[in-house]
Every structure is written in C-alpha cells, then in structure tokens.
Write a protein that holds these residues in place. Sequence first.
Motif, mmCIF file in Angstrom:
data_model
loop_
_atom_site.group_PDB
_atom_site.id
_atom_site.type_symbol
_atom_site.label_atom_id
_atom_site.label_comp_id
_atom_site.label_asym_id
_atom_site.label_seq_id
_atom_site.Cartn_x
_atom_site.Cartn_y
_atom_site.Cartn_z
ATOM 1 N N LEU A 29 0.805 -1.231 0.000
ATOM 2 C CA LEU A 29 0.000 0.000 0.000
ATOM 3 C C LEU A 29 0.835 1.277 0.000
ATOM 4 O O LEU A 29 0.401 2.294 -0.556
ATOM 5 N N LYS A 30 2.034 1.231 0.582
ATOM 6 C CA LYS A 30 2.903 2.421 0.495
ATOM 7 C C LYS A 30 3.136 2.763 -0.970
ATOM 8 O O LYS A 30 3.058 3.920 -1.381
ATOM 9 N N ARG B 20 -3.842 6.968 8.013
ATOM 10 C CA ARG B 20 -3.515 8.380 7.751
ATOM 11 C C ARG B 20 -2.837 8.474 6.392
ATOM 12 O O ARG B 20 -1.910 7.694 6.103
ATOM 13 N N LEU B 21 -3.299 9.425 5.603
ATOM 14 C CA LEU B 21 -2.776 9.641 4.253
ATOM 15 C C LEU B 21 -2.499 11.124 4.088
ATOM 16 O O LEU B 21 -3.380 11.942 4.347
ATOM 17 N N TRP B 22 -1.301 11.443 3.670
ATOM 18 C CA TRP B 22 -0.949 12.853 3.439
ATOM 19 C C TRP B 22 -0.532 13.039 1.985
ATOM 20 O O TRP B 22 0.112 12.154 1.392
ATOM 21 N N ASP B 23 -0.862 14.213 1.446
ATOM 22 C CA ASP B 23 -0.319 14.560 0.136
ATOM 23 C C ASP B 23 1.209 14.568 0.256
ATOM 24 O O ASP B 23 1.756 15.115 1.220
ATOM 25 N N LYS B 24 1.886 13.968 -0.721
ATOM 26 C CA LYS B 24 3.336 13.782 -0.544
ATOM 27 C C LYS B 24 4.105 15.106 -0.603
ATOM 28 O O LYS B 24 5.173 15.216 -0.003
ATOM 29 N N ASP B 25 3.587 16.103 -1.299
ATOM 30 C CA ASP B 25 4.317 17.373 -1.409
ATOM 31 C C ASP B 25 3.909 18.362 -0.318
ATOM 32 O O ASP B 25 4.757 18.962 0.329
ATOM 33 N N THR B 26 2.597 18.521 -0.112
ATOM 34 C CA THR B 26 2.135 19.542 0.841
ATOM 35 C C THR B 26 1.912 18.978 2.242
ATOM 36 O O THR B 26 1.767 19.728 3.195
ATOM 37 N N ARG B 27 1.870 17.639 2.364
ATOM 38 C CA ARG B 27 1.554 16.945 3.625
ATOM 39 C C ARG B 27 0.157 17.301 4.143
ATOM 40 O O ARG B 27 -0.142 17.190 5.335
ATOM 41 N N ASP C 152 -7.350 12.195 5.412
ATOM 42 C CA ASP C 152 -7.962 11.041 6.081
ATOM 43 C C ASP C 152 -8.863 11.485 7.233
ATOM 44 O O ASP C 152 -9.231 12.651 7.310
ATOM 45 N N LYS C 153 -9.160 10.554 8.143
ATOM 46 C CA LYS C 153 -10.115 10.857 9.225
ATOM 47 C C LYS C 153 -9.620 11.932 10.185
ATOM 48 O O LYS C 153 -10.426 12.467 10.964
ATOM 49 N N ASP C 154 -8.351 12.265 10.175
ATOM 50 C CA ASP C 154 -7.890 13.389 10.998
ATOM 51 C C ASP C 154 -8.657 14.661 10.637
ATOM 52 O O ASP C 154 -8.803 15.557 11.476
ATOM 53 N N LEU D 295 1.393 9.839 0.884
ATOM 54 C CA LEU D 295 2.193 9.106 1.865
ATOM 55 C C LEU D 295 1.255 8.312 2.763
ATOM 56 O O LEU D 295 0.285 8.871 3.294
ATOM 57 N N LEU D 296 1.551 7.013 2.921
ATOM 58 C CA LEU D 296 0.806 6.198 3.884
ATOM 59 C C LEU D 296 1.511 6.377 5.231
ATOM 60 O O LEU D 296 2.575 5.809 5.471
ATOM 61 N N VAL D 297 0.929 7.210 6.084
ATOM 62 C CA VAL D 297 1.551 7.590 7.361
ATOM 63 C C VAL D 297 1.446 6.455 8.377
ATOM 64 O O VAL D 297 2.435 6.043 8.980
ATOM 65 N N ASP D 298 0.233 5.938 8.573
ATOM 66 C CA ASP D 298 0.000 4.805 9.482
ATOM 67 C C ASP D 298 -1.335 4.171 9.133
ATOM 68 O O ASP D 298 -2.112 4.725 8.340
ATOM 69 N N TYR D 299 -1.595 2.996 9.707
ATOM 70 C CA TYR D 299 -2.886 2.331 9.454
ATOM 71 C C TYR D 299 -3.120 1.257 10.481
ATOM 72 O O TYR D 299 -2.185 0.786 11.141
#
Length: 237
Positions: free
Chosen positions: A162-163, A199-206, A210-212, A172-176
């Motif tokens: 998934l990464k 948790r998923l973040w845009d790789k450039d802007t972070r 996700d549910k955060d 970015l797959l931060v955690d799951y």
Amino acid sequence: MEKRNELYAGKAKSVYTTDDEDRLILLFRNDTSAFDGQKIEQLDRKGMVNNKFNAFIMEKLEAAGIPTHFDRILSDQESLVKKLDMIPVECVVRNIAAGSICRRLGVPESMDLNPPTFEFFLKNDELHDPMINEYHIRTFGWAEDVYIERMKELTFQVNDILKELFMSGGMLLVDYKLEFGVYKGELVLGDEFTPDGCRLWDKDTREKLDKDRFRQGMGNVVESYEIVGHRLGMNFD
Ligand code: ADP
Ligand code: UDP
C-alpha cells in the motif's frame, strides 16, 4: 444472497448474517466516530465511498497475495465477506509519526520512522483500546502464537503493497490499523481498509486527507476520501 439478522452494530458498520453460514454482510453506514465514540456525526455519502474504497483496496491486496475476507460488493453500502472468528486486537504500523505515538512518546508529528514501528492495541472501547504486547495476547489467550506471528508478517506485507500504491497517487501512507480473524484455520485480513482507519498525506504539501480531518474539525472529510480514491483510479458513481 439473502440478508438475515443484524449480528452486531458497530460505530461505523453493521454486520448481518446471511443464508450462507460462512458469509456475512457488512453495511457501511454514514456514521463517523472519533475519540472512542465520543464524537459522532453522519456524513453524507461516507458509507458508499468507504464501501467502494474498501472493495478496491481489498481486491488489490488479494491480488498481491494477502488473504482477505472480501468477497464482493452487493450494493452501494454493502459488501459480502467471509465470516471470521475475529481476533480482538488491532495491528498498527507507522511509517511517519502522527496521532497517539506523538502523545505517548513525545516525538514530533511528521518524523520519519525508519524502520516502521508495529504496535498491538486491545480492541476495547471501554478501556480506550490500550496498547498491549505479544505476552498479553498469549497470557489472555486472545490469539495463538502462530497467528501472532502471521498478523505481524501480513501487516508488514500490506505496508509494502500500500505504500507503493498510495505513492503512485502522490500520497504518503503515514499509518494504518488492520484487524484479522480466522477462517477455517487460516489467518485472514478482516474489517476494512479506508481513510477512516489510516492516515494519508499529500506527498508534497503533507495535507491531511484522512479521518484526521474529522477528528480535527477541518471539514471536507468525505470529499477528501473521494480525492484519495480518484487519485488511485476509483470510481464512486
Ligand atoms: P467497531 O466495532 O470498532 O465499532 P465497526 O463499526 O467497523 O467497528 O463494526 C464492524 C465490526 O465487525 C467490528 O467489530 C469488526 O471486528 C467486525 N468484523 C469485521 N469484519 C468481520 C468479518 N469478516 N467477520 C466477523 N466480524 C467482522
Ligand atoms: N485507528 C483505527 N481505529 C482505532 C485506533 C486507531 O482505525 O480504534 C487507526 C488511526 O486511524 C490511525 C492509526 O490507527 O490511522 C493509528 O492511530 P493512533 O494510535 O495514532 O490513534 P489516534 O490518535 O488516531 O486515536
């Protein structure tokens, strides 16, 4: 496939028996909860988006060799799954620090975790899902040794798969969090994989996608889940 009785209503999904004793129906509701169910809201389209999101990811995982409970989509908000004997623990892998690890260990959000960490939590809302270790799982009989090893092995394999998948969509797959169960003696991935449980973040802007967004009251929760899906080629129509 005939839907029979409601077996269980969780915070976000309901589970139904069917005329096949080896199959269950998962109904993805619009309910969205955080902080052990203290914050609950209905978000339009979320059930449908998560049902389709989960189906897409489970099929990718299955194709990559991970045994999953997923059988097929039945309707916008329902999927047919194998009935598992669920293990009451949550397996969490983290590639980047965020959420509870920052509070527990005082590490800054956004720190790269190399190698990734692995944590077990007990699935128990009343106790606020405490962190546990393998000895607790053995002592209290929550899972046999072979299944403990297999949960770690499969959870890390899911990370590799998934990464790369999310990176292909610029994320970015931060955690799951994963949940497993046993089906005819085999350890199988159950529950769901959606932006509710990772948790998923845009790789450039972070930017958080996700549910955060729900936990932190940022808005555009379901819209962000759809953006993630579209970036991976999903279709929610
Ligand atoms: P929660 O129980 O945390 O509130 P949900 O609202 O997502 O969570 O409820 C879904 C429930 O269904 C969870 O308790 C989960 O462990 C269980 N479950 C998921 N997949 C399966 C499966 N294949 N077989 C049996 N139970 C499952
Ligand atoms: N998670 C989850 N269900 C839980 C606890 C955690 O899906 O009951 C997911 C959460 O969305 C995140 C990861 O597991 O992607 C790690 O969560 P964390 O321990 O940081 O807890 P949080 O601060 O999110 O409550």
